[in-house]
Design a protein around this motif. Structure first.
Motif, PDB file in Angstrom:
ATOM      1  N   HIS A 248       0.810  -1.216   0.000  1.00 48.18           N
ATOM      2  CA  HIS A 248       0.000   0.000   0.000  1.00 48.18           C
ATOM      3  C   HIS A 248       0.850   1.276   0.000  1.00 48.18           C
ATOM      4  N   GLY A 249       0.600   2.187   0.937  1.00 50.84           N
ATOM      5  CA  GLY A 249       1.296   3.468   0.957  1.00 50.84           C
ATOM      6  C   GLY A 249       2.797   3.333   1.170  1.00 50.84           C
ATOM      7  N   THR A 250       3.198   2.339   1.939  1.00 51.78           N
ATOM      8  CA  THR A 250       4.628   2.116   2.159  1.00 51.78           C
ATOM      9  C   THR A 250       5.317   1.737   0.858  1.00 51.78           C
ATOM     10  N   LEU A 251       4.700   0.863   0.099  1.00 54.66           N
ATOM     11  CA  LEU A 251       5.258   0.469  -1.191  1.00 54.66           C
ATOM     12  C   LEU A 251       5.287   1.661  -2.150  1.00 54.66           C
ATOM     13  N   LEU A 252       4.251   2.468  -2.122  1.00 59.40           N
ATOM     14  CA  LEU A 252       4.214   3.672  -2.952  1.00 59.40           C
ATOM     15  C   LEU A 252       5.398   4.583  -2.635  1.00 59.40           C
ATOM     16  N   GLY A 253       5.664   4.805  -1.359  1.00 59.19           N
ATOM     17  CA  GLY A 253       6.786   5.644  -0.962  1.00 59.19           C
ATOM     18  C   GLY A 253       8.112   5.074  -1.409  1.00 59.19           C
ATOM     19  N   ILE A 254       8.281   3.774  -1.278  1.00 61.98           N
ATOM     20  CA  ILE A 254       9.536   3.146  -1.687  1.00 61.98           C
ATOM     21  C   ILE A 254       9.744   3.295  -3.190  1.00 61.98           C
ATOM     22  N   VAL A 255       8.691   3.106  -3.961  1.00 62.54           N
ATOM     23  CA  VAL A 255       8.815   3.211  -5.413  1.00 62.54           C
ATOM     24  C   VAL A 255       8.976   4.669  -5.847  1.00 62.54           C
ATOM     25  N   ARG A 256       8.130   5.541  -5.331  1.00 64.68           N
ATOM     26  CA  ARG A 256       8.107   6.923  -5.789  1.00 64.68           C
ATOM     27  C   ARG A 256       9.235   7.768  -5.209  1.00 64.68           C
ATOM     28  N   GLU A 257       9.506   7.588  -3.906  1.00 66.32           N
ATOM     29  CA  GLU A 257      10.467   8.450  -3.223  1.00 66.32           C
ATOM     30  C   GLU A 257      11.742   7.728  -2.817  1.00 66.32           C
ATOM     31  N   LYS A 258      11.798   6.433  -3.069  1.00 67.73           N
ATOM     32  CA  LYS A 258      12.948   5.604  -2.673  1.00 67.73           C
ATOM     33  C   LYS A 258      13.136   5.587  -1.157  1.00 67.73           C
ATOM     34  N   ASP A 259      12.061   5.830  -0.420  1.00 75.72           N
ATOM     35  CA  ASP A 259      12.100   5.891   1.039  1.00 75.72           C
ATOM     36  C   ASP A 259      10.663   5.901   1.554  1.00 75.72           C
ATOM     37  N   PHE A 260      10.502   5.905   2.861  1.00 72.65           N
ATOM     38  CA  PHE A 260       9.176   6.064   3.431  1.00 72.65           C
ATOM     39  C   PHE A 260       8.667   7.461   3.116  1.00 72.65           C
ATOM     40  N   ILE A 261       7.348   7.607   3.031  1.00 73.62           N
ATOM     41  CA  ILE A 261       6.744   8.909   2.761  1.00 73.62           C
ATOM     42  C   ILE A 261       6.943   9.797   3.985  1.00 73.62           C
ATOM     43  N   GLU A 262       7.456  10.994   3.754  1.00 74.32           N
ATOM     44  CA  GLU A 262       7.716  11.925   4.847  1.00 74.32           C
ATOM     45  C   GLU A 262       6.429  12.210   5.612  1.00 74.32           C
ATOM     46  N   LYS A 263       6.539  12.233   6.920  1.00 78.50           N
ATOM     47  CA  LYS A 263       5.445  12.506   7.856  1.00 78.50           C
ATOM     48  C   LYS A 263       4.400  11.392   7.911  1.00 78.50           C
ATOM     49  N   ASP A 264       4.637  10.284   7.245  1.00 77.53           N
ATOM     50  CA  ASP A 264       3.756   9.121   7.377  1.00 77.53           C
ATOM     51  C   ASP A 264       4.105   8.448   8.700  1.00 77.53           C
ATOM     52  N   ASP A 265       3.107   8.176   9.527  1.00 82.13           N
ATOM     53  CA  ASP A 265       3.389   7.666  10.861  1.00 82.13           C
ATOM     54  C   ASP A 265       3.131   6.165  11.015  1.00 82.13           C
ATOM     55  N   ASP A 266       2.972   5.467   9.892  1.00 79.19           N
ATOM     56  CA  ASP A 266       2.825   4.020   9.959  1.00 79.19           C
ATOM     57  C   ASP A 266       3.442   3.400   8.709  1.00 79.19           C
ATOM     58  N   PHE A 267       3.479   2.087   8.687  1.00 78.02           N
ATOM     59  CA  PHE A 267       3.878   1.426   7.458  1.00 78.02           C
ATOM     60  C   PHE A 267       3.030   0.185   7.272  1.00 78.02           C
ATOM     61  N   ASP A 268       2.843  -0.189   6.023  1.00 74.73           N
ATOM     62  CA  ASP A 268       1.960  -1.290   5.646  1.00 74.73           C
ATOM     63  C   ASP A 268       2.800  -2.473   5.196  1.00 74.73           C
ATOM     64  N   LEU A 269       2.479  -3.633   5.755  1.00 77.44           N
ATOM     65  CA  LEU A 269       3.213  -4.855   5.421  1.00 77.44           C
ATOM     66  C   LEU A 269       2.236  -5.957   5.047  1.00 77.44           C
ATOM     67  N   MET A 270       2.738  -6.920   4.313  1.00 72.71           N
ATOM     68  CA  MET A 270       1.924  -8.091   3.986  1.00 72.71           C
ATOM     69  C   MET A 270       2.824  -9.318   3.951  1.00 72.71           C
ATOM     70  N   TYR A 271       2.190 -10.457   4.014  1.00 75.02           N
ATOM     71  CA  TYR A 271       2.888 -11.717   3.797  1.00 75.02           C
ATOM     72  C   TYR A 271       1.989 -12.570   2.919  1.00 75.02           C
ATOM     73  N   ILE A 272       2.550 -13.547   2.277  1.00 70.58           N
ATOM     74  CA  ILE A 272       1.767 -14.466   1.456  1.00 70.58           C
ATOM     75  C   ILE A 272       1.547 -15.728   2.274  1.00 70.58           C
TER      76      ILE A 272
END
Length: 64
Positions: free
Chosen positions: A23-47
């Motif tokens: 989700h948003g964490t992946l977006l930040g990694i792809v778009r900004e090469k890092d976590f999104i600034e001022k984002d206070d959580d991160f989204d994870l998944m497993y298969i």
């Protein structure tokens, strides 16, 4: 990033799962090469190892 690495290691050792950003964490990694600034959580998944929804629900309960 350090917390993500610690969680990833924990999930691998305890449950043999690889965590993946989503989700948003992946977006930040792809778009900004890092976590999104001022984002206070991160989204994870497993298969899940299971295909049946009931087995996945049991698995989730065991992890949580």
């Amino acid at each position: 990033m350090e917390l993500f690495q610690k969680l990833s290691k924990f999930f691998k050792i305890e449950f043999n799962y690889n965590l993946t950003p989503s989700h948003g964490t992946l977006l930040g990694i792809v778009r900004e090469k890092d976590f999104i600034e001022k984002d206070d959580d991160f989204d994870l998944m497993y298969i899940s190892k299971y295909k049946d929804v009931r087995d996945v629900a049991i698995e989730r309960t065991q992890i949580l």
